[in-house]
Enzyme design. Sequence first.
Site, mmCIF file in Angstrom:
data_model
loop_
_atom_site.group_PDB
_atom_site.id
_atom_site.type_symbol
_atom_site.label_atom_id
_atom_site.label_comp_id
_atom_site.label_asym_id
_atom_site.label_seq_id
_atom_site.Cartn_x
_atom_site.Cartn_y
_atom_site.Cartn_z
ATOM 1 N N LYS A 77 70.770 10.213 19.030
ATOM 2 C CA LYS A 77 71.455 11.470 18.681
ATOM 3 C C LYS A 77 70.679 12.360 17.703
ATOM 4 C CE LYS A 77 74.948 8.988 17.397
ATOM 5 N NZ LYS A 77 76.219 8.411 17.000
ATOM 6 N N ASP B 184 81.178 3.207 15.261
ATOM 7 C CA ASP B 184 82.343 4.107 15.376
ATOM 8 C C ASP B 184 83.309 3.693 16.494
ATOM 9 O OD1 ASP B 184 80.412 4.836 17.242
ATOM 10 O OD2 ASP B 184 80.594 6.988 16.927
HETATM 11 C C1 BGC Z 1 75.025 5.144 19.397
HETATM 12 C C2 BGC Z 1 76.277 4.306 19.284
HETATM 13 C C3 BGC Z 1 77.473 5.194 18.945
HETATM 14 C C4 BGC Z 1 77.563 6.344 19.927
HETATM 15 C C5 BGC Z 1 78.735 7.265 19.648
HETATM 16 C C6 BGC Z 1 75.248 6.329 20.305
HETATM 17 O O1 BGC Z 1 74.134 7.161 20.280
HETATM 18 O O2 BGC Z 1 73.976 4.361 19.901
HETATM 19 O O3 BGC Z 1 76.125 3.307 18.299
HETATM 20 O O4 BGC Z 1 78.636 4.410 18.990
HETATM 21 O O5 BGC Z 1 76.375 7.089 19.889
HETATM 22 O O6 BGC Z 1 78.662 7.829 18.386
#
Ligand code: BGC
Length: 470
Positions: free
Chosen positions: A175, A210
């Site tokens: 992200k 989360d």
């Molecule tokens: C992460 C997860 C997270 C999800 C939603 C992903 O990019 O790898 O750990 O739960 O995003 O936030």
Amino acid sequence: MSAWLSRKVSSLALNEIVGNDEQKQAMKDLQNEFEVTTDKLRTIVNQFIAEMKKGLEHNGATVAMIPSYVTGRPTGMETGTYLAIDLGGTNLRVCQVSLNGNGEVSIQQQKYRVPEPLKVGEMRALCDFISDCIDSFLTEMGTDPMEQVLQLGFTFSFPVNLTAINRGNLMQWTKGFACAGAIGKDPALMLQDSLRRKNLKVRVAAIVNDTVGTLMAHAYRDRSTFMGIIFGTGTNAAYYERMDRIPKWEGGQTKGDEMVINMEWGAFDDERRVLPVTVHDNKLDRESINPRFHIYEKLISGMYLGEIVRNVALSLIDRFLLFNGFSSAEFNKQWSFETAYMSTIEIDASSDLDETKRVLESILGITKTTLADRQMVKTICHLVGVRAARLSAAGVAAVMSHCDLLQKDCCTAAVDGSVVEFYPNFSETMTKALKELFGEDVDKKIKFAPSRDGSGLGAAVIAMQVSKGM
Ligand code: BGC
């Protein structure tokens, strides 16, 4: 989900597009490229189930299936006051959560925007920022962090391989985060060090994904909660798994006979066996900070959908099929077409597509658009959005099959995130795909329940369970 989804897609049939034959043909080709048929969905679901099994069997699998060390289900009767933070997207949330019993809670919280340079700077600096935010939050709350040790649930929404409820190693960033000095290290320890440096008597009691937080937050109110799913900037899911179905577990005897698994499903099919990855998705992937990783997430989640639309549009501009062959300085910028614009365009029901015109001309600086241009952009948004929702349903369907949910009483999936909250018809499109797979009655087996910003509360519930030795 109805509270979230009052805005409806105003759909446009391909034969309504007023463009020339070449433009119409280009739209038909795109429709074929982006379509996920029911058969294709079945293939994806079967592969998903196989990958889940691999992840439960051994470490290092593509779908990591990480044991969360969370075993118990909350009863809702637990009480106490806990701190929670939530880091994983645009904002850092700091909360003080009072569990009042009877499934009741009161939460005081503050959001702090994470400065962009910190997302790609040193991990130590990011931890210091978090500690400073906790410090100023406690000051505002009038809580003296020197008086007693406060227990903190740390929601850290990235793939962390846990070795204890408050210990683990960051596997990789997602992200748009890319802090140096963090991969392979323990984010809980790094935050704890920073809290110590700043003399804050706060103990990181648990490190929580989360999805796990969302699941636990909803479970505090509703014991039928079985899954937590995020469809936001990123995507992922967590669910209760039976201990005897986690062969890789080496942590010894646990309190209960089930444990929450953080699937890290965003990495599903990083081998590119079944997902319908187009050239436009490949371009996005190649230009991202984590190429070849988290391809499922890149086809589904809010960070990426707008960029896929932009890539498709650019390819049409280059073929002189859109905007008369002209882009704009703004539209040429990576990430300039936000996923939020897709929602605006999807619900634009005006005959001239006025809102679409505003987005393209006023916000993105395209000099002059024709109705055909706007109709084509609207169609692209729809194709990318529907594909995202149908692929999302594949993940849900895989968990449902793996856990035999169709043979059981109705269970609840707590869902959160900007895509499911704001993208028009997202959950309806998902449910439609589930019906194609499992029949019309599927909505009697799984209920999607909005759990807005639940992960902070969930982290506090987990901190409570840890500190009470549950
Ligand atoms: C992460 C997860 C997270 C999800 C939603 C992903 O990019 O790898 O750990 O739960 O995003 O936030």
